[in-house]
Write a protein that holds these residues in place. Structure first.
Motif, PDB file in Angstrom:
ATOM      1  N   LEU A 179      43.511  36.994  48.306  1.00 33.59           N
ATOM      2  CA  LEU A 179      43.475  37.105  46.840  1.00 33.59           C
ATOM      3  C   LEU A 179      42.041  37.383  46.405  1.00 33.59           C
ATOM      4  N   TYR A 180      41.873  37.917  45.216  1.00 28.97           N
ATOM      5  CA  TYR A 180      40.524  38.232  44.757  1.00 28.97           C
ATOM      6  C   TYR A 180      40.477  38.307  43.235  1.00 28.97           C
ATOM      7  N   THR A 181      39.260  38.304  42.707  1.00 27.91           N
ATOM      8  CA  THR A 181      39.082  38.394  41.253  1.00 27.91           C
ATOM      9  C   THR A 181      38.314  39.663  40.894  1.00 27.91           C
ATOM     10  N   THR A 182      38.116  40.535  41.865  1.00 25.79           N
ATOM     11  CA  THR A 182      37.373  41.780  41.663  1.00 25.79           C
ATOM     12  C   THR A 182      37.997  42.622  40.555  1.00 25.79           C
ATOM     13  N   GLU A 183      37.202  42.981  39.561  1.00 26.85           N
ATOM     14  CA  GLU A 183      37.652  43.840  38.461  1.00 26.85           C
ATOM     15  C   GLU A 183      38.915  43.295  37.780  1.00 26.85           C
ATOM     16  N   ALA A 184      38.984  41.970  37.705  1.00 29.22           N
ATOM     17  CA  ALA A 184      40.121  41.373  36.989  1.00 29.22           C
ATOM     18  C   ALA A 184      39.941  41.525  35.480  1.00 29.22           C
ATOM     19  N   CYS A 185      38.694  41.684  35.028  1.00 27.52           N
ATOM     20  CA  CYS A 185      38.387  41.950  33.617  1.00 27.52           C
ATOM     21  C   CYS A 185      37.317  43.055  33.615  1.00 27.52           C
ATOM     22  N   GLY A 186      36.850  43.435  32.421  1.00 30.42           N
ATOM     23  CA  GLY A 186      35.793  44.441  32.322  1.00 30.42           C
ATOM     24  C   GLY A 186      36.320  45.847  32.127  1.00 30.42           C
ATOM     25  N   ASP A 187      35.377  46.814  32.049  1.00 28.50           N
ATOM     26  CA  ASP A 187      35.731  48.224  31.783  1.00 28.50           C
ATOM     27  C   ASP A 187      36.050  48.927  33.101  1.00 28.50           C
ATOM     28  N   VAL A 188      37.153  48.571  33.672  1.00 31.12           N
ATOM     29  CA  VAL A 188      37.509  48.945  35.047  1.00 31.12           C
ATOM     30  C   VAL A 188      39.023  49.095  35.170  1.00 31.12           C
ATOM     31  N   PRO A 189      39.509  49.587  36.305  1.00 34.84           N
ATOM     32  CA  PRO A 189      40.963  49.573  36.521  1.00 34.84           C
ATOM     33  C   PRO A 189      41.416  48.134  36.760  1.00 34.84           C
ATOM     34  N   ARG A 190      42.202  47.612  35.844  1.00 34.57           N
ATOM     35  CA  ARG A 190      42.661  46.230  35.958  1.00 34.57           C
ATOM     36  C   ARG A 190      43.808  46.129  36.971  1.00 34.57           C
ATOM     37  N   VAL A 191      44.315  44.920  37.130  1.00 32.75           N
ATOM     38  CA  VAL A 191      45.414  44.684  38.064  1.00 32.75           C
ATOM     39  C   VAL A 191      46.519  45.735  37.849  1.00 32.75           C
ATOM     40  N   ILE A 192      47.135  46.158  38.928  1.00 32.26           N
ATOM     41  CA  ILE A 192      48.242  47.111  38.805  1.00 32.26           C
ATOM     42  C   ILE A 192      49.533  46.305  38.704  1.00 32.26           C
ATOM     43  N   ILE A 193      50.165  46.401  37.544  1.00 32.72           N
ATOM     44  CA  ILE A 193      51.408  45.646  37.438  1.00 32.72           C
ATOM     45  C   ILE A 193      52.548  46.488  38.008  1.00 32.72           C
TER      46      ILE A 193
END
Ligand code: SF4
Length: 548
Positions: free
Chosen positions: A164-178
């Motif tokens: 598991l990871y928190t990388t780019e979970a927020c911010g101006d980035v590609p968020r989690v892929i639902i």
């Protein structure tokens, strides 16, 4: 009716004539606001080293403000709201006055897919470092609160040890892929998007290629005919469809989003096979990075670019400048009457069963997650999924164990046969932890469910109630039957009190469209249950056959 092709609800504000909007591809490389300046000064991903080597040792007060309120998000960390600050002060206080010295930490759960081992790791982090908090979000993530910066490296270690990871979970980035929470198991699935998600995550998440987008970029994928990932309101969505010549693949939608200027995604009209999804995703994300507007944060989502260009030009730029080839034209997927939440007991394609359960407005706890892992394992399963409706699904259950599992889950407060109210009510984080909130949400929504279950126990249709703490629409105000936008309202004595602006009649699937904001329909938090009961009773009395 075809899917996703819907014109914007309102025209977005036009850019000022003759001035660029900060599009990199047009040569506007100089930052036009503070956020852009911060991103240019240092890649958000680089803050991890400072957290591990400096801030975790020196504590909260040592954190550079540009990291604290900017780059920390690239690793899933938001400062949480100081307890006790009135919602009326949200807009008037400086950020440092609103900040607590604790963080919310968002754990990415790609496609909502979790093993019992991963669930246990989150549970342990929650009970050890997060005062037993855990919320399932409507983007399939799990959010923890009360995190101290000193503990973040140890938390990463625990999470990353189980993948598991928190990388780019927020911010101006590609968020989690639902993704469809029944991907790979549903008997009626058109196509499983999981390999495409794995491809994108491996190639692009945590890479500097997309770590500076104009704003967040939300992706949804589903191969399930019930369109169970709210594809209409994502920046990009891949929706399963069978091409008459090429077979199962995906229809591509772009430009959906809520918040200010809500818009529904539009179909590109292109069909993409599974092994090319990552390439189409790369092209569209690249267009957003290069041509997205960076002057005003309120115009920085991809929906504004799609609205200004039009979908034909968007596809042409994608094909000619990025993919360097034509995409295959494809048919529109059939639109479901109601989008799937998968609550209840359902048969899988391998003959086993999956059981979807409803916690109350996504709120769980570390302790409950640990017990859930035990219950799931005791019933012979190792797989759990979170859903885009703040629900949980247990996969791979033998028929003989279904009823015992349903009972054990109910004892934990997770119901497989919930009331229509519990099943269809969602709430965002709200004033308990969110710095932008004006009103309380989770506790008020839980109380609302309890009261409505007593007053209208046998509701025979789903009525979605989405409770939001501010206009940002994290819990999708505009696409609920009853959308509640937190704000201060006047009570009968003329006092400003917490309440909600009501949006009525929004929907997804066949009814996709935004609820109407009714000027007179503002309700105090205290009167909320009476209001929802009144609206529901009127609807039940006056509805025509089959009317939603
Ligand atoms: Fe916070 Fe507003 Fe989003 Fe709710 S809708 S989580 S209050 S920003």
């Amino acid at each position: 009716m075809t899917a996703g092709v819907t014109s914007p609800a309102r025209k977005p504000a036009r850019p000022r004539k003759g001035k660029g909007e900060g599009q990199w591809a047009l040569g506007y490389r100089e930052p036009l606001n503070k956020n852009e300046e911060n991103k240019k000064n240092d890649d958000g991903l680089n803050v991890r080293a400072r957290i591990e080597n400096v801030y975790a040792h020196r504590g909260f007060d040592s954190i550079d403000p540009a990291d604290l309120r900017g780059r920390f998000r690239w690793w899933g960390l938001y400062t949480q709201r100081k307890p006790g600050i009135d919602g009326g002060k949200t807009a008037t206080l400086e950020p440092e006055e609103l900040d607590d010295k604790y963080f919310m930490l968002r754990v990415r759960v790609e496609g909502g897919q979790l093993s019992t081992e991963q669930l246990r790791a989150i549970a342990e982090v929650s009970t050890t470092y997060a005062r037993d908090t855990a919320d399932i979000t409507d983007r399939q993530n799990i959010q923890l609160h009360w995190i101290r910066v000193e503990d973040v490296p140890a938390i990463w270690q625990k999470l990353e040890a189980v993948g598991l990871y928190t990388t780019e979970a927020c911010g101006d980035v590609p968020r989690v892929i639902i993704s469809s929470p029944v991907a790979g198991i549903a008997a009626d699935e058109i196509i499983d998007p999981t390999p495409a998600i794995d491809d994108i995550v491996e190639k692009y998440i945590g890479s500097s290629e997309f770590s500076n987008l104009p704003r967040k970029f939300k992706t949804a994928m589903t191969g399930h005919p019930s369109h169970d990932v709210v594809p209409e309101v994502n920046d990009i969505a891949f929706v399963g469809v069978v091409h008459p010549e090429h077979g199962p693949g995906f229809d591509v939608w772009v430009g959906g989003g809520l918040s200010t200027n809500p818009m529904l995604a539009q179909r590109l009209g292109a069909w993409v096979p599974l092994d090319e999804v990552h390439e189409a995703w790369w092209g569209i994300c690249s267009i957003f990075r290069d041509y997205g507007y960076r002057r005003l944060r309120t115009r920085a989502r991809i929906k504004f670019l799609v609205a200004d260009w039009g979908i034909e030009k968007f596809r042409e730029v994608l094909e000619t400048k990025y993919l360097k080839r034509k995409l295959i034209d494809g048919p529109a997927p059939e639109v479901p009457a109601v989008q799937g939440d998968h609550v209840g007991v359902h048969k899988q394609k391998d003959g086993k069963y999956f059981v979807g359960v409803a916690p109350v407005v996504g709120r769980v706890s570390g302790e409950k997650l640990a017990k859930l892992a035990d219950v799931v394992a005791a019933h012979g399963s190792d797989r759990i999924r979170t859903t885009a409706q703040q629900k949980l699904i247990v996969l791979d259950v033998e028929e003989s164990k279904v009823e015992s599992l349903v009972t054990a889950l109910a004892e934990l407060g997770f119901q497989a046969r919930p009331s229509a109210w519990r099943r269809n009510t969602m709430a965002c984080t709200g004033i308990e932890f969110c710095k932008l909130a004006i009103v309380e949400t989770k506790a008020r929504a839980a109380q609302l469910i309890d009261e409505l279950e007593e007053r209208i126990p046998d509701l025979d249709v789903p009525i979605t109630v989405n409770v939001n703490g501010c206009p940002n629409s994290c819990a999708r105000i505009q696409v609920a039957d009853i959308g509640l936008k937190g704000q201060l309202v006047m009570d009968a004595d003329g006092n400003q009190v917490p309440g909600y602006q009501v949006h009525l009649g929004g929907g997804l699937g066949l009814d996709a469209g935004f609820g109407r904001k009714l000027r007179g329909h503002k309700v105090t938090a205290d009167d909320l249950t009476d209001y929802v009961e009144r609206v529901t009773q009127n609807y039940l009395k006056e509805r025509n056959e089959g009317e939603r």
